[in-house]
Design a protein around this motif. Sequence first.
Motif, PDB file in Angstrom:
ATOM      1  N   THR A  20      73.883   9.824  69.407  1.00 12.14           N
ATOM      2  CA  THR A  20      75.023  10.440  68.731  1.00 12.14           C
ATOM      3  C   THR A  20      75.628   9.383  67.809  1.00 12.14           C
ATOM      4  O   THR A  20      75.438   8.181  68.029  1.00 12.14           O
ATOM      5  CB  THR A  20      76.092  10.913  69.729  1.00 12.14           C
ATOM      6  OG1 THR A  20      76.686   9.766  70.357  1.00 12.14           O
ATOM      7  CG2 THR A  20      75.506  11.861  70.778  1.00 12.14           C
ATOM      8  N   GLN A  22      78.600   8.460  67.779  1.00  7.82           N
ATOM      9  CA  GLN A  22      79.475   7.643  68.631  1.00  7.82           C
ATOM     10  C   GLN A  22      78.668   6.586  69.391  1.00  7.82           C
ATOM     11  O   GLN A  22      79.123   5.457  69.549  1.00  7.82           O
ATOM     12  CB  GLN A  22      80.256   8.535  69.603  1.00  7.82           C
ATOM     13  CG  GLN A  22      81.373   7.828  70.310  1.00  7.82           C
ATOM     14  CD  GLN A  22      82.458   7.307  69.376  1.00  7.82           C
ATOM     15  OE1 GLN A  22      82.787   7.923  68.378  1.00  7.82           O
ATOM     16  NE2 GLN A  22      83.007   6.158  69.688  1.00  7.82           N
ATOM     17  N   LYS A  70      81.968  13.897  52.740  1.00  9.42           N
ATOM     18  CA  LYS A  70      81.593  15.244  53.185  1.00  9.42           C
ATOM     19  C   LYS A  70      80.800  15.983  52.114  1.00  9.42           C
ATOM     20  O   LYS A  70      80.211  17.017  52.381  1.00  9.42           O
ATOM     21  CB  LYS A  70      82.837  16.073  53.537  1.00  9.42           C
ATOM     22  CG  LYS A  70      83.560  15.577  54.755  1.00  9.42           C
ATOM     23  CD  LYS A  70      84.619  16.542  55.252  1.00  9.42           C
ATOM     24  CE  LYS A  70      85.642  16.910  54.233  1.00  9.42           C
ATOM     25  NZ  LYS A  70      86.717  17.764  54.767  1.00  9.42           N
ATOM     26  N   ALA A  86      79.111  12.004  56.087  1.00  2.62           N
ATOM     27  CA  ALA A  86      79.954  12.259  57.259  1.00  2.62           C
ATOM     28  C   ALA A  86      79.251  13.199  58.234  1.00  2.62           C
ATOM     29  O   ALA A  86      78.791  14.275  57.849  1.00  2.62           O
ATOM     30  CB  ALA A  86      81.283  12.854  56.825  1.00  2.62           C
ATOM     31  N   PRO A  87      79.175  12.807  59.509  1.00  5.29           N
ATOM     32  CA  PRO A  87      78.545  13.673  60.508  1.00  5.29           C
ATOM     33  C   PRO A  87      79.192  15.057  60.601  1.00  5.29           C
ATOM     34  O   PRO A  87      78.515  16.025  60.934  1.00  5.29           O
ATOM     35  CB  PRO A  87      78.715  12.901  61.816  1.00  5.29           C
ATOM     36  CG  PRO A  87      78.821  11.478  61.395  1.00  5.29           C
ATOM     37  CD  PRO A  87      79.545  11.519  60.071  1.00  5.29           C
ATOM     38  N   VAL A  88      80.460  15.173  60.264  1.00  2.00           N
ATOM     39  CA  VAL A  88      81.126  16.470  60.318  1.00  2.00           C
ATOM     40  C   VAL A  88      80.507  17.447  59.303  1.00  2.00           C
ATOM     41  O   VAL A  88      80.527  18.652  59.515  1.00  2.00           O
ATOM     42  CB  VAL A  88      82.655  16.327  60.107  1.00  2.00           C
ATOM     43  CG1 VAL A  88      82.995  15.956  58.672  1.00  2.00           C
ATOM     44  CG2 VAL A  88      83.394  17.583  60.524  1.00  2.00           C
ATOM     45  N   ALA A  89      79.933  16.928  58.238  1.00  2.00           N
ATOM     46  CA  ALA A  89      79.324  17.762  57.200  1.00  2.00           C
ATOM     47  C   ALA A  89      77.798  17.753  57.260  1.00  2.00           C
ATOM     48  O   ALA A  89      77.157  18.550  56.586  1.00  2.00           O
ATOM     49  CB  ALA A  89      79.775  17.283  55.824  1.00  2.00           C
ATOM     50  N   ARG A  91      75.052  17.231  60.393  1.00  2.00           N
ATOM     51  CA  ARG A  91      74.796  16.952  61.819  1.00  2.00           C
ATOM     52  C   ARG A  91      73.652  15.970  62.050  1.00  2.00           C
ATOM     53  O   ARG A  91      73.567  15.362  63.107  1.00  2.00           O
ATOM     54  CB  ARG A  91      74.533  18.256  62.567  1.00  2.00           C
ATOM     55  CG  ARG A  91      75.760  19.126  62.655  1.00  2.00           C
ATOM     56  CD  ARG A  91      75.522  20.426  63.356  1.00  2.00           C
ATOM     57  NE  ARG A  91      74.505  20.321  64.388  1.00  2.00           N
ATOM     58  CZ  ARG A  91      73.997  21.343  65.029  1.00  2.00           C
ATOM     59  NH1 ARG A  91      74.408  22.543  64.761  1.00  2.00           N
ATOM     60  NH2 ARG A  91      73.059  21.172  65.946  1.00  2.00           N
ATOM     61  N   LEU A 129      83.104   8.557  60.992  1.00  2.00           N
ATOM     62  CA  LEU A 129      83.424   9.371  62.174  1.00  2.00           C
ATOM     63  C   LEU A 129      84.845   9.918  62.145  1.00  2.00           C
ATOM     64  O   LEU A 129      85.145  10.905  62.811  1.00  2.00           O
ATOM     65  CB  LEU A 129      83.194   8.565  63.448  1.00  2.00           C
ATOM     66  CG  LEU A 129      81.725   8.269  63.744  1.00  2.00           C
ATOM     67  CD1 LEU A 129      81.592   7.307  64.913  1.00  2.00           C
ATOM     68  CD2 LEU A 129      80.966   9.550  64.015  1.00  2.00           C
ATOM     69  N   SER A 130      85.711   9.282  61.366  1.00  2.00           N
ATOM     70  CA  SER A 130      87.099   9.743  61.285  1.00  2.00           C
ATOM     71  C   SER A 130      87.282  10.891  60.299  1.00  2.00           C
ATOM     72  O   SER A 130      88.294  11.583  60.312  1.00  2.00           O
ATOM     73  CB  SER A 130      88.032   8.582  60.890  1.00  2.00           C
ATOM     74  OG  SER A 130      87.910   8.293  59.502  1.00  2.00           O
ATOM     75  N   LYS A 132      87.288  14.310  58.818  1.00  2.00           N
ATOM     76  CA  LYS A 132      87.335  15.660  59.423  1.00  2.00           C
ATOM     77  C   LYS A 132      87.191  16.728  58.375  1.00  2.00           C
ATOM     78  O   LYS A 132      87.433  16.612  57.250  1.00  2.00           O
ATOM     79  CB  LYS A 132      88.630  15.872  60.201  1.00  2.00           C
ATOM     80  CG  LYS A 132      88.844  14.850  61.302  1.00  2.00           C
ATOM     81  CD  LYS A 132      87.792  14.954  62.356  1.00  2.00           C
ATOM     82  CE  LYS A 132      87.976  13.919  63.443  1.00  2.00           C
ATOM     83  NZ  LYS A 132      86.817  13.326  63.933  1.00  2.00           N
TER      84      LYS A 132
END
Length: 132
Positions: A20, A22, A70, A86-89, A91, A129-130, A132
Amino acid sequence: MKNFLLLAMLGAAAPALAATPQDILQSHAAEAKQEDASFREFSASRGERFYHAKSTKGNSCATCHTDSPKAEGKHERTGKAIAPLAPVANRERLTDPAKVEKWFKRNCRDVLERACTRQEKGDFLAYLLSVK
């Protein structure tokens, strides 16, 4: 017994499970702590400044990756599309430790004309990671 040995050998040859983002950040933190006992934590705000900081050549991470990690980027010279950082955008991003290190090595050299420090890498990861 032969089947057990065969299964054991196949298991050893199987690809490692994806990490991951993290996990990768924690691995960098453990290495930073080994290098410097006074290390406490990475900083997303330093990572964001690093992402936007201009090199002596006038470029930055954002040059190809856009102001927003993102968003899909575009390589400055080749025009090749670059998936969001960014992992949020995205995976898939930051799930393979070897790829993370490969890209740090290549991009730090290309943008900064030097290797990134452990602190810079960790701060950069903390920033991504921050987002969003």
